[in-house]
Design an enzyme around this catalytic site. Structure first.
Site, PDB file in Angstrom:
ATOM      1  N   ASP A  71       0.873  -1.172   0.000  1.00  0.00           N
ATOM      2  CA  ASP A  71       0.000   0.000   0.000  1.00  0.00           C
ATOM      3  C   ASP A  71       0.908   1.219   0.000  1.00  0.00           C
ATOM      4  OD1 ASP A  71      -1.677   2.117   0.489  1.00  0.00           O
ATOM      5  OD2 ASP A  71      -2.541   1.313   2.342  1.00  0.00           O
ATOM      6  N   VAL A  72       1.054   1.869  -1.149  1.00  0.00           N
ATOM      7  CA  VAL A  72       2.034   2.955  -1.257  1.00  0.00           C
ATOM      8  C   VAL A  72       1.683   4.152  -0.385  1.00  0.00           C
ATOM      9  CG1 VAL A  72       2.791   2.282  -3.560  1.00  0.00           C
ATOM     10  CG2 VAL A  72       0.921   3.944  -3.309  1.00  0.00           C
ATOM     11  N   ASN A  98       4.465   4.539  -9.925  1.00  0.00           N
ATOM     12  CA  ASN A  98       3.426   4.501 -10.942  1.00  0.00           C
ATOM     13  C   ASN A  98       2.030   4.236 -10.385  1.00  0.00           C
ATOM     14  OD1 ASN A  98       2.458   3.952 -13.864  1.00  0.00           O
ATOM     15  ND2 ASN A  98       2.020   2.019 -12.803  1.00  0.00           N
ATOM     16  N   TYR A 163      -8.175  14.308  -8.643  1.00  0.00           N
ATOM     17  CA  TYR A 163      -7.165  13.647  -9.472  1.00  0.00           C
ATOM     18  C   TYR A 163      -6.205  14.678 -10.057  1.00  0.00           C
ATOM     19  CZ  TYR A 163      -5.143  10.557 -13.003  1.00  0.00           C
ATOM     20  OH  TYR A 163      -4.268   9.827 -13.774  1.00  0.00           O
ATOM     21  N   LYS A 167      -2.045  14.812  -9.453  1.00  0.00           N
ATOM     22  CA  LYS A 167      -1.056  14.725 -10.518  1.00  0.00           C
ATOM     23  C   LYS A 167      -0.284  16.029 -10.696  1.00  0.00           C
ATOM     24  CE  LYS A 167      -1.603  10.433 -11.636  1.00  0.00           C
ATOM     25  NZ  LYS A 167      -0.505   9.448 -11.466  1.00  0.00           N
TER      26      LYS A 167
END
Length: 283
Positions: A71-72, A98, A163, A167
């Site tokens: 789980d990043v 990623n 989102y 990013k």
């Protein structure tokens, strides 16, 4: 064209979000080039299945591939991933942050989805950078870090604000990372921002089983990643079958021009500026 030194046979890549999409395409390609691959993703079941596919493409088979359910968004899990990569392969030449998720939400809706998107897409990359970079610097060898961004983090279209923010944060972090590595004496790590165009993956399919004609495949994205990072590019801006590099450049320039020209926010989608944008796009 010679490959980036981090992509040489016998070296090791760590890839998050590696069980599907762009991450899986990267794992397959790098394994076929003779790299060791340490694959990370949330679901151990899906990850192990993907790992078997990757091992089948490696000249050394399963011995060159490891899967670590991760789980990043949890820094302790990312530290465990780092430790596993060093334990199994003795170092890391390429880190590809990623892992990503969507959807989030608009400015005032879906707060729980906001939290998930920011924790995975942005905090996950921060955790990867802060956990791996000191250990990679200590290796004193030529390495690379690739962070997966998005055009939505540059032009910020209306819709999924969460989102876009995640990013945009990845873009800013990666730019600062590249600068800091460049200014660190003795550092021989390059940083790269991968900016895919429309790409058909599990996350973007939205239930569709056939790739839309305009979308690239993940393999096409990885082809461009390997080519452009080997040529030294920082911004790896991918086109797709509908949107050319020239169109992307005009869209990005217009977005920056909102500030310079004191236009309304996101004027590209403002009815009063629709014709002006279309003319700018053609100019």
């Amino acid at each position: 064209m010679s490959l980036h030194p981090a992509l040489q046979p016998g070296r090791t890549a760590v890839i998050t979000g590696a069980a599907s999409g762009i991450g899986l395409a990267a794992a397959k390609r790098l394994a076929s080039l003779g790299l060791n691959v340490c694959m990370a993703d949330l679901s151990a079941t899906t990850l192990n299945k993907a790992g078997a596919e990757v091992a089948a493409l490696s000249p050394r088979g399963a011995g060159a591939v490891r899967t670590v359910a991760t789980d990043v968004s949890n820094v302790d899990a990312v530290r465990a991933l780092r430790d596993a990569a060093w334990r199994e392969f003795g170092g890391v030449a390429l880190l590809m942050n990623n892992a990503g998720t969507s959807p989030g939400g608009g400015p005032w809706d879906h707060p729980e989805r906001w939290r998930t998107v920011l924790e995975v897409n942005l905090r996950g990359v921060i955790n990867g950078v802060q956990t791996f970079v000191p250990a990679m610097l200590a290796q004193n060898s030529e390495c690379a870090i690739v962070n997966t961004g998005s055009k939505q983090g540059i032009t910020c279209p209306p819709g999924d604000t969460a989102y876009n923010i995640s990013k945009a944060g990845v873009k800013v972090l990666t730019e600062a990372l590249a600068h800091s590595l460049r200014e660190t004496e003795g550092a021989c790590i390059t940083a790269h921002l991968l900016v895919p165009g429309s790409t058909f993956t599990g996350m973007t399919s939205r239930g569709r089983t056939e790739r839309p004609p305009g979308a690239w495949t993940p393999d096409q994205v990885i082809d461009m990643l390997i080519e452009r990072m080997s040529l030294g590019d920082f911004y790896i801006l991918c086109p797709d079958n509908d949107v050319t590099r020239a169109v992307d450049e005009r869209r990005i320039a217009w977005a920056a021009g909102d500030i310079v020209e004191n236009r309304p926010a996101l004027s590209r989608w403002h009815p009063d500026y629709r014709d002006a944008f279309e003319q700018f796009l053609r100019s």
